[in-house]
Design a protein around this motif. Structure first.
Motif, PDB file in Angstrom:
ATOM      1  N   ARG A  25       6.798   1.674  17.179  1.00  0.00           N
ATOM      2  CA  ARG A  25       6.539   1.619  18.626  1.00  0.00           C
ATOM      3  C   ARG A  25       5.051   1.415  18.888  1.00  0.00           C
ATOM      4  N   GLY A  26       4.212   2.078  18.090  1.00  0.00           N
ATOM      5  CA  GLY A  26       2.777   1.897  18.243  1.00  0.00           C
ATOM      6  C   GLY A  26       2.339   0.489  17.897  1.00  0.00           C
ATOM      7  N   LEU A  27       2.919  -0.084  16.838  1.00  0.00           N
ATOM      8  CA  LEU A  27       2.568  -1.451  16.451  1.00  0.00           C
ATOM      9  C   LEU A  27       2.970  -2.447  17.534  1.00  0.00           C
ATOM     10  N   VAL A  28       4.106  -2.229  18.174  1.00  0.00           N
ATOM     11  CA  VAL A  28       4.520  -3.095  19.276  1.00  0.00           C
ATOM     12  C   VAL A  28       3.475  -3.054  20.391  1.00  0.00           C
ATOM     13  N   ALA A  29       2.927  -1.878  20.657  1.00  0.00           N
ATOM     14  CA  ALA A  29       1.877  -1.770  21.682  1.00  0.00           C
ATOM     15  C   ALA A  29       0.641  -2.567  21.274  1.00  0.00           C
ATOM     16  N   VAL A  30       0.272  -2.502  20.009  1.00  0.00           N
ATOM     17  CA  VAL A  30      -0.901  -3.232  19.515  1.00  0.00           C
ATOM     18  C   VAL A  30      -0.668  -4.741  19.599  1.00  0.00           C
ATOM     19  N   LEU A  31       0.533  -5.193  19.262  1.00  0.00           N
ATOM     20  CA  LEU A  31       0.844  -6.617  19.350  1.00  0.00           C
ATOM     21  C   LEU A  31       0.953  -7.080  20.801  1.00  0.00           C
ATOM     22  N   GLY A  32       1.406  -6.195  21.678  1.00  0.00           N
ATOM     23  CA  GLY A  32       1.420  -6.525  23.102  1.00  0.00           C
ATOM     24  C   GLY A  32       0.009  -6.785  23.609  1.00  0.00           C
ATOM     25  N   ALA A  33      -0.953  -6.014  23.104  1.00  0.00           N
ATOM     26  CA  ALA A  33      -2.357  -6.231  23.472  1.00  0.00           C
ATOM     27  C   ALA A  33      -2.851  -7.574  22.944  1.00  0.00           C
ATOM     28  N   LEU A  34      -2.339  -8.006  21.791  1.00  0.00           N
ATOM     29  CA  LEU A  34      -2.715  -9.312  21.238  1.00  0.00           C
ATOM     30  C   LEU A  34      -2.207 -10.436  22.141  1.00  0.00           C
ATOM     31  N   ALA A  82       0.815  -1.221   0.000  1.00  0.00           N
ATOM     32  CA  ALA A  82       0.000   0.000   0.000  1.00  0.00           C
ATOM     33  C   ALA A  82       0.847   1.268   0.000  1.00  0.00           C
ATOM     34  N   VAL A  83       2.119   1.143   0.370  1.00  0.00           N
ATOM     35  CA  VAL A  83       3.013   2.310   0.448  1.00  0.00           C
ATOM     36  C   VAL A  83       3.751   2.447  -0.876  1.00  0.00           C
ATOM     37  N   ALA A  84       3.713   3.643  -1.445  1.00  0.00           N
ATOM     38  CA  ALA A  84       4.308   3.859  -2.771  1.00  0.00           C
ATOM     39  C   ALA A  84       5.795   3.561  -2.776  1.00  0.00           C
ATOM     40  N   HIS A  85       6.513   4.005  -1.750  1.00  0.00           N
ATOM     41  CA  HIS A  85       7.960   3.811  -1.682  1.00  0.00           C
ATOM     42  C   HIS A  85       8.328   3.344  -0.274  1.00  0.00           C
ATOM     43  N   PRO A  86       8.252   2.043  -0.013  1.00  0.00           N
ATOM     44  CA  PRO A  86       8.540   1.520   1.334  1.00  0.00           C
ATOM     45  C   PRO A  86       9.950   1.880   1.793  1.00  0.00           C
ATOM     46  N   VAL A  87      10.061   2.208   3.067  1.00  0.00           N
ATOM     47  CA  VAL A  87      11.344   2.578   3.667  1.00  0.00           C
ATOM     48  C   VAL A  87      11.597   1.647   4.841  1.00  0.00           C
ATOM     49  N   GLU A  88      12.799   1.090   4.914  1.00  0.00           N
ATOM     50  CA  GLU A  88      13.142   0.226   6.049  1.00  0.00           C
ATOM     51  C   GLU A  88      13.435   1.079   7.282  1.00  0.00           C
ATOM     52  N   GLY A  89      13.233   0.465   8.442  1.00  0.00           N
ATOM     53  CA  GLY A  89      13.401   1.204   9.687  1.00  0.00           C
ATOM     54  C   GLY A  89      12.117   1.874  10.126  1.00  0.00           C
ATOM     55  N   THR A  90      10.996   1.474   9.506  1.00  0.00           N
ATOM     56  CA  THR A  90       9.689   2.054   9.826  1.00  0.00           C
ATOM     57  C   THR A  90       8.755   0.960  10.335  1.00  0.00           C
ATOM     58  N   VAL A  91       7.490   1.314  10.487  1.00  0.00           N
ATOM     59  CA  VAL A  91       6.486   0.351  10.939  1.00  0.00           C
ATOM     60  C   VAL A  91       6.389  -0.833   9.974  1.00  0.00           C
ATOM     61  N   LEU A  92       6.703  -0.630   8.704  1.00  0.00           N
ATOM     62  CA  LEU A  92       6.664  -1.737   7.741  1.00  0.00           C
ATOM     63  C   LEU A  92       7.687  -2.799   8.102  1.00  0.00           C
ATOM     64  N   THR A  93       8.868  -2.368   8.508  1.00  0.00           N
ATOM     65  CA  THR A  93       9.922  -3.293   8.921  1.00  0.00           C
ATOM     66  C   THR A  93       9.492  -4.069  10.160  1.00  0.00           C
ATOM     67  N   VAL A  94       8.906  -3.368  11.101  1.00  0.00           N
ATOM     68  CA  VAL A  94       8.458  -4.003  12.346  1.00  0.00           C
ATOM     69  C   VAL A  94       7.352  -5.014  12.066  1.00  0.00           C
ATOM     70  N   ALA A  95       6.430  -4.676  11.158  1.00  0.00           N
ATOM     71  CA  ALA A  95       5.340  -5.591  10.820  1.00  0.00           C
ATOM     72  C   ALA A  95       5.875  -6.848  10.132  1.00  0.00           C
ATOM     73  N   SER A  96       6.839  -6.684   9.234  1.00  0.00           N
ATOM     74  CA  SER A  96       7.418  -7.839   8.550  1.00  0.00           C
ATOM     75  C   SER A  96       8.143  -8.747   9.528  1.00  0.00           C
ATOM     76  N   ALA A  97       8.875  -8.151  10.478  1.00  0.00           N
ATOM     77  CA  ALA A  97       9.590  -8.943  11.483  1.00  0.00           C
ATOM     78  C   ALA A  97       8.614  -9.707  12.369  1.00  0.00           C
ATOM     79  N   ALA A  98       7.495  -9.074  12.693  1.00  0.00           N
ATOM     80  CA  ALA A  98       6.486  -9.759  13.507  1.00  0.00           C
ATOM     81  C   ALA A  98       5.937 -10.969  12.765  1.00  0.00           C
ATOM     82  N   ALA A  99       5.657 -10.801  11.461  1.00  0.00           N
ATOM     83  CA  ALA A  99       5.134 -11.910  10.670  1.00  0.00           C
ATOM     84  C   ALA A  99       6.169 -13.028  10.531  1.00  0.00           C
TER      85      ALA A  99
END
Length: 564
Positions: free
Chosen positions: A200-209, A136-153
Motif C-alpha cells: 500500500r505504501g509503494l502504491v502511494a509512492v508510485l502515485g506520486a511518480l 535483498a530479501v533472504a526468503h521472498p514471500v508473495e503477497g508483499t511489497v515485493l509482489t507489488v513492485a514486480s507487478a509495477a515493473a
C-alpha cells in the motif's frame, strides 16, 4: 516544491517526486499503520515508510542546496535519494523501499553526465529496482511489497508510449491491481481483511511518480479500498468510517513464538563479509533484509538473540546506528494475542545527542535520546517517533543544535495533535542540554520545570573545538583546511594549529566573563591529555570553578565546552 508536470526524469523531477511521495505517505501513514499485520502486527509500516522517504528528501534537498549556481545532475540527485533512504530506512518495508530506490538509482546514474532520461530509461529503472529488492530479501514471500513492485515493473514494461508519464501511470495501475490481489496470496492478510501494508505504501509512492510527470493526482486508495471487501473484520463491516487497527482485529491470526526483537543497523563492510553475514543472520531469525552496496549496508532482521545479531555485524565490519526494538511479552507477534496497553508516564525528556557517550549519559539521567551523527541530522519524523517512544503525557524536547530548531518545532507541532503536551527548549549544544537536564524535576508543575530548564540552558555558554575541512572566511579571519577552529556560541573565535592550545584559549575567553562550572565533552579523536591539561588550567587560574569531564564518543567535534 517544484512545479508539475515534469517532462523528463531529471534532477528536478527526482526532487519533485520525493517531495510528493513524502506528502502522500504523510496522508496515508495512519491508515497504513492500521492495516500492518505482516510480517509483524506492530502497526508501524506507514510510519517507517514515511521516515525512510523523509531521509531521502533531506538528502536530495542537501544536494540542491550545495549548488549555488546551476542544478545537480540526474546522477547526483538519484544517488542522494538512494543514500538518504539507505541511512534512514526503518523497519522491514522501509528497508525494502530503500533498495527499490537504490535499484532505480543504479540504472539512472549509469551515465553520470546525462541530464535526464525518458520513458524507456524509467522502464529499465523500475525493472532493476524490483529485481534488486527481491534479491535483498533472504526468503521472498508473495503477497508483499515485493509482489507489488514486480507487478509495477511488468506493467511499465508493457506501457503504451515512451514518455515518462505513460510509463509511471502503467506502473501505478499495475501496482494497484497487484495490491488488491495480495490477500489471495497471503493467508494472514485474508484473515485480517486487509491488503499488504508495505505494498500500500509503494502504491502511494508510485502515485506520486504519476503526479510528477502528469500533474494529475491519482485516485486515492482509501482505508475502505485498502481493506478486502466482504472480510468479516473490514472497516465497512465495523459500521463506521473509523479504521480499526488490523493488529487489534486479528489476534488469532499470527503464529505464536515469533522472534522477540527487531534489529536494524548500518554496516560498513565489504561484499564478501556481507555475504557471510547474510548466512549467519539467516540462521538466527527471520525477516532478513540486507540492502545497500559500495561498502555501506542497512541490515534488518527479527531475532530472539539481539546480541548475537549485533555481534555478527561486528565480525563483518563496523555496525553503527544500531536500533533494537523488543516486540515484548504480550506482543501479538510473540504470543498471538493482543498487546496490553502500557500506561503513559506523566513527563519525559527527549534529547538529540551527537555521540554514543552522551547518549549513555542522557539515558542514565532518564532522557529518551535520538542519536545525531556528523552530517546526518535527524529528521522530524525521528523526533516524533522518539516522543511517542517516551510514552508520556508531557514531553520536554531538547534539540541541542541551532540548526535543528525548525525540525524540532515541526515534530513538536505534530505530536501536539496527538494530545501530547510538548515544550521545546531551544538548546543549541549538548552541553546546554546537560545543564537543562541537571535541573529537571518531574515532580514540579510542567511550566515551572520548563522555565527552570530553559533558564539553566540559557545560562550556559557553549563552545566547540573542531578541525576545518576546507578554506573558509570566518569571524576570526581566513582558515585553511586542517586548521583547528574554536567556536564560541556558534561563531569561530579562534583559529590555531594545536588542539590543546586552541581549546585553552577558548576556555580562557569563556571564563573571562565568569563561571562556576566547566563541562568538557571529549570526542574520540581528542588528544589524550587535553582533559587533564584543561582541568589543571581551570584549577590553577580560576578560583571556585569546578570541572566535569564526559566521553562523547564519535560526536563530530573534538571537544565540547560548557560554562555555567
Amino acid at each position: 516544491m517544484a512545479q508539475v508536470p515534469q517532462t523528463f526524469f531529471d534532477a528536478l523531477a527526482v526532487r519533485t517526486w520525493c517531495g510528493l511521495a513524502l506528502e502522500s505517505l504523510g496522508r496515508a501513514r495512519e491508515e497504513i499503520d492500521a492495516i500492518n499485520v505482516y510480517p509483524v502486527a506492530d502497526g508501524d509500516t506507514g510510519t517507517n515508510l514515511y521516515l525512510t522517504v523523509e531521509s531521502a528528501v533531506a538528502a536530495v534537498e542537501a544536494v540542491f542546496t550545495a549548488y549555488d549556481v546551476g542544478r545537480p545532475t540526474l546522477a547526483d540527485a538519484v544517488r542522494a535519494m538512494a543514500h538518504g533512504a539507505l541511512i534512514g530506512a526503518r523497519g522491514n518495508s522501509g528497508t525494502i523501499l530503500a533498495q527499490l530506490l537504490r535499484g532505480m538509482a543504479q540504472v539512472l546514474a549509469t551515465d553520470g553526465e546525462t541530464a535526464h532520461t525518458d520513458g524507456p530509461g524509467l522502464r529499465l529503472a523500475l525493472r532493476h529496482a524490483a529485481d534488486s529488492a527481491r534479491q535483498a530479501v533472504a526468503h521472498p514471500v508473495e503477497g508483499t511489497v515485493l509482489t507489488v513492485a514486480s507487478a509495477a515493473a511488468d506493467a511499465a514494461g508493457g506501457a503504451e508510449g515512451d514518455d515518462c508519464g505513460a510509463v509511471a501511470r502503467a506502473a501505478y495501475e499495475g501496482a494497484r491491481a497487484a495490491l488488491a490481489a495480495t490477500p489471495g496470496q497471503l493467508a494472514v492478510l485474508e484473515r485480517a481483511g486487509v491488503v499488504d501494508a508495505g505494498g500500500r505504501g509503494l502504491v502511494a509512492v508510485l502515485g506520486a511518480l504519476v503526479e510528477t510527470f502528469t500533474g494529475e493526482t491519482v485516485a486515492a486508495v482509501s482505508g475502505v479500498h485498502a481493506r478486502v471487501e466482504g472480510a468479516p473484520h473490514s472497516a465497512a463491516a465495523a459500521g463506521d468510517g473509523a479504521p480499526l487497527g488490523a493488529a487489534e482485529e486479528c489476534a488469532d491470526v499470527l503464529q505464536a513464538g515469533g522472534p522477540a526483537f527487531e534489529v536494524i543497523y548500518l554496516l560498513e563492510a565489504d561484499d564478501a563479509a556481507v555475504a557471510r553475514l547474510r548466512e549467519r543472520l539467516d540462521t538466527l531469525g527471520d525477516s532478513l533484509v540486507v540492502v545497500g552496496g559500495d561498502g555501506l549496508w542497512n541490515v534488518h532482521v527479527h531475532v530472539d538473540d539481539a546480541g548475537a545479531a549485533v555481534e555478527a555485524g561486528v565480525e563483518a565490519g563496523r555496525p553503527y546506528r544500531i536500533r533494537i526494538t523488543h516486540f515484548g511479552a504480550g506482543d501479538v507477534h510473540t504470543t498471538g494475542g493482543e498487546r496490553p496497553a502500557r500506561e503513559r508516564a506523566q513527563r519525559a525528556v527527549v534529547a538529540v545527542v551527537p555521540g554514543e557517550g552522551l547518549a549513555g549519559l542522557y539515558t542514565e539521567a532518564g532522557a529518551t535520546t535520538v542519536l545525531a551523527r556528523p552530517g546526518e541530522p535527524p529528521a522530524s519524523g525521528e523526533l516524533v517517533e522518539a516522543v511517542r517512544r517516551a510514552h508520556a503525557r508531557e514531553v520536554v524536547l531538547l534539540p541541542n543544535d541551532a540548526e535543528l530548531r525548525h525540525t524540532a518545532a515541526a515534530a513538536a507541532e505534530q505530536v501536539r495533535t496527538e494530545g501530547i503536551r510538548v515544550a521545546l527548549i531551544p538548546t543549541r549544544s549538548a552541553v546546554q542540554g546537560i545543564a537543562a537536564l541537571a535541573v529537571h524535576e518531574p515532580e514540579r508543575r510542567f511550566d515551572e520545570d520548563v522555565v527552570s530548564m530553559t533558564s539553566a540552558a540559557g545560562a550556559t555558554r557553549y563552545a566547540e573545538v573542531a578541525v576545518a575541512e576546507r578554506q573558509s572566511w570566518t569571524m576570526a579571519g581566513i582558515c585553511q583546511a586542517g586548521d583547528v577552529l574554536g567556536l564560541i556560541d556558534g561563531d569561530v573565535a579562534v583559529i590555531g594549529s594545536d588542539v590543546t592550545a586552541t581549546a585553552e584559549t577558548v576556555l580562557d575567553r569563556m571564563l573571562s566573563a565568569g563561571g562556576e562550572l566547566v563541562t568538557l565533552v571529549l570526542g574520540d579523536e581528542a588528544p589524550e591529555a587535553i582533559a587533564e591539561h584543561l582541568e589543571a588550567r581551570v584549577r590553577e587560574s580560576y578560583l571556585a570553578v569546578d570541572t566535569v569531564v564526559y566521553r562523547g564518543g564519535r560526536q563530530g567535534a573534538l571537544l565540547l565546552i560548557g560554562v555555567e
